[in-house]
Scaffold this motif. Structure first.
Motif, short mmCIF file in Angstrom:
data_model
loop_
_atom_site.label_atom_id
_atom_site.label_comp_id
_atom_site.label_asym_id
_atom_site.label_seq_id
_atom_site.Cartn_x
_atom_site.Cartn_y
_atom_site.Cartn_z
N ALA A 1 42.52 48.75 13.73
CA ALA A 1 42.25 50.19 13.88
C ALA A 1 43.23 50.82 14.86
O ALA A 1 43.66 51.95 14.68
CB ALA A 1 40.82 50.40 14.34
N LEU A 2 43.62 50.05 15.89
CA LEU A 2 44.52 50.59 16.92
C LEU A 2 45.85 51.05 16.34
O LEU A 2 46.45 52.00 16.83
CB LEU A 2 44.78 49.53 17.99
CG LEU A 2 43.66 49.28 19.00
CD1 LEU A 2 44.07 48.21 19.99
CD2 LEU A 2 43.32 50.56 19.74
N VAL A 3 46.29 50.38 15.27
CA VAL A 3 47.57 50.72 14.65
C VAL A 3 47.58 52.17 14.16
O VAL A 3 48.61 52.83 14.18
CB VAL A 3 47.85 49.78 13.46
CG1 VAL A 3 49.22 50.04 12.87
CG2 VAL A 3 47.72 48.33 13.89
N TYR A 4 46.39 52.65 13.73
CA TYR A 4 46.33 54.00 13.16
C TYR A 4 46.16 55.08 14.22
O TYR A 4 46.22 56.27 13.92
CB TYR A 4 45.17 54.09 12.16
CG TYR A 4 45.40 53.26 10.93
CD1 TYR A 4 46.20 53.74 9.89
CD2 TYR A 4 44.85 52.00 10.79
CE1 TYR A 4 46.43 52.98 8.76
CE2 TYR A 4 45.08 51.23 9.65
CZ TYR A 4 45.87 51.73 8.65
OH TYR A 4 46.11 50.99 7.53
N VAL A 5 45.90 54.69 15.47
CA VAL A 5 45.59 55.68 16.50
C VAL A 5 46.74 56.67 16.75
O VAL A 5 46.55 57.88 16.62
CB VAL A 5 45.13 55.01 17.81
CG1 VAL A 5 45.01 56.02 18.92
CG2 VAL A 5 43.80 54.31 17.60
N PRO A 6 47.96 56.17 17.08
CA PRO A 6 49.01 57.15 17.40
C PRO A 6 49.32 58.14 16.27
O PRO A 6 49.33 59.35 16.52
CB PRO A 6 50.23 56.29 17.75
CG PRO A 6 49.75 54.89 17.86
CD PRO A 6 48.42 54.77 17.22
N PRO A 7 49.55 57.66 15.01
CA PRO A 7 49.84 58.66 13.97
C PRO A 7 48.68 59.61 13.73
O PRO A 7 48.92 60.80 13.46
CB PRO A 7 50.13 57.82 12.71
CG PRO A 7 49.63 56.46 12.99
CD PRO A 7 49.67 56.28 14.47
N ALA A 8 47.44 59.13 13.87
CA ALA A 8 46.29 60.02 13.65
C ALA A 8 46.23 61.11 14.71
O ALA A 8 46.09 62.30 14.39
CB ALA A 8 44.99 59.21 13.66
N VAL A 9 46.39 60.74 15.97
CA VAL A 9 46.36 61.74 17.05
C VAL A 9 47.50 62.73 16.88
O VAL A 9 47.29 63.95 16.95
CB VAL A 9 46.48 61.07 18.44
CG1 VAL A 9 46.46 62.12 19.53
CG2 VAL A 9 45.35 60.08 18.66
#
Lengths: 250, 109
Positions: free
Chosen positions: B39-47
């Motif tokens: 899940a952490l992998v998706y954090v930066p692009p999502a934010v």
């Protein structure tokens, strides 16, 4: 002398000062990469109405480029303090991945080394020093390499942020110019490299769409909801894709 | 520095240092499960995209898809340049986006 001839040069490369310098040197390309960020951060901080002391203090204490960027944007739009801190938490969560990766190497060090290295653990320093930690050689001073990279990044960041501040202060009515366009433009450039597969694209599009839909919510809650839904959609499409592939194989 | 500024900075510092350092302080006693890690992998692009979309499409609070919206024009230019020169996406997006913004300001105001 003849015995040492083969090993001496290699061992000499392991002395703390050599490791330190090498760490700093290997970080140079990334120092250049931090230049526009630092400048834009400094300029935007002033535009957002942050005092000079606060802008410098944030760089010196928080030392996290994207979080600082976002915080400045949120401050400009009058976001409550707690939401700004919560957003910082979410944005920086990825660093958990870095410290977890380095944990097997760093846990051998005393706390007095572990804590400063953690404070200075940025994307850039992680990317550079993880290779050093994983290298085959048995150097006992690899932490000096990471320290070299850390300090180079830190001083470089402070310098460019300050230059940005000076620039921001020398432009009259910077806020009215629309210079804040630099933020979305920079973020677009930061996002593109992440989108390497379909689940990532789904995540990005979902987060963007939800951010628009929930934009009006109080306390910037829309930002949090959009992030959560974006991450969720990415994870779901990753699962679906994997299930689809294994299904086809059967 | 105002009290609010100080609170923001100290809060951000605590949170950031906590994430970077807590696991190293209690080394070995915390484990991150595989599910959280993916899940952490998706954090930066999502934010990032959750911030980009409103600031480009709703610069004044409501949806504005027009040539009068220079945030949108600059953002589109940055996106296209970043995709074309994806190896240098960051620089391509910044330079193109700001250049288009500059031209827009200069010719159209």
């Amino acid at each position: 002398m003849s015995i040492n001839e083969g090993s001496t040069p290699a061992v000499q490369n392991y002395i703390p000062s050599r490791e330190f310098m090498k760490g700093a040197r290997d970080t140079i390309p990334l120092l250049l990469g931090a230049l526009p960020f630092g400048m834009i951060y400094g300029t935007l901080a002033i535009t957002a109405g942050l005092s000079r002391a606060a802008a410098i203090g944030m760089s010196a204490l928080v030392f996290a480029g994207s979080a600082q960027f976002i915080a400045v944007g949120l401050i400009a739009s009058g976001t409550p303090v707690l939401v700004i801190i919560a957003t910082t938490f979410i944005v920086n969560l990825r660093h958990l991945l870095y410290s977890t990766t380095l944990l097997p190497h760093l846990k051998k060090l005393p706390v007095i080394w572990r804590m400063p290295l953690a404070f200075w653990l940025t994307d850039e320093t992680f990317a550079v020093s993880v290779h050093r930690w994983m290298a085959e050689d048995s150097s006992p001073n690899k932490h000096w390499y990471q320290l070299g990279s850390s300090l180079a990044m830190y001083l470089n960041w402070q310098f460019w942020c300050f230059m940005g501040l000076v620039l921001g202060e020398s432009i009259p009515n910077a806020a009215e110019w629309g210079l804040d366009v630099a933020m979305p433009v920079t973020f677009i450039g930061m996002t593109i490299p992440f989108v390497k597969n379909l689940p990532m694209l789904v995540c990005v599009l979902t987060a963007s769409f939800c951010a628009l839909v929930f934009n009006g919510l109080p306390y910037k809650a829309g930002l949090m909801i959009a992030c959560a839904l974006g991450i969720l959609s990415g994870l779901i499409s990753e699962r679906l894709r994997r299930a689809g592939r294994s299904g086809r194989r059967i | 520095m105002s009290g609010t500024e100080l609170t923001i900075i100290l809060g951000m510092t605590l949170v950031t240092f906590g994430i970077r350092g807590l696991i190293l302080l209690f080394s070995g006693r915390i484990e991150i499960s595989g599910a959280w890690e993916s899940a952490l992998v998706y954090v930066p692009p999502a934010v990032l995209s959750a911030i980009i979309a409103p600031s480009v499409l709703m610069p004044r609070g409501s949806l504005d898809v027009s040539f009068g919206n220079f945030y949108l024009i600059s953002g589109c230019a940055a996106l296209i340049a970043g995709i074309i020169f994806h190896r240098y996406a960051l620089w391509a997006a910044i330079v193109t986006g700001l250049a288009v913004f500059g031209l827009y300001r200069f010719f159209l105001l």
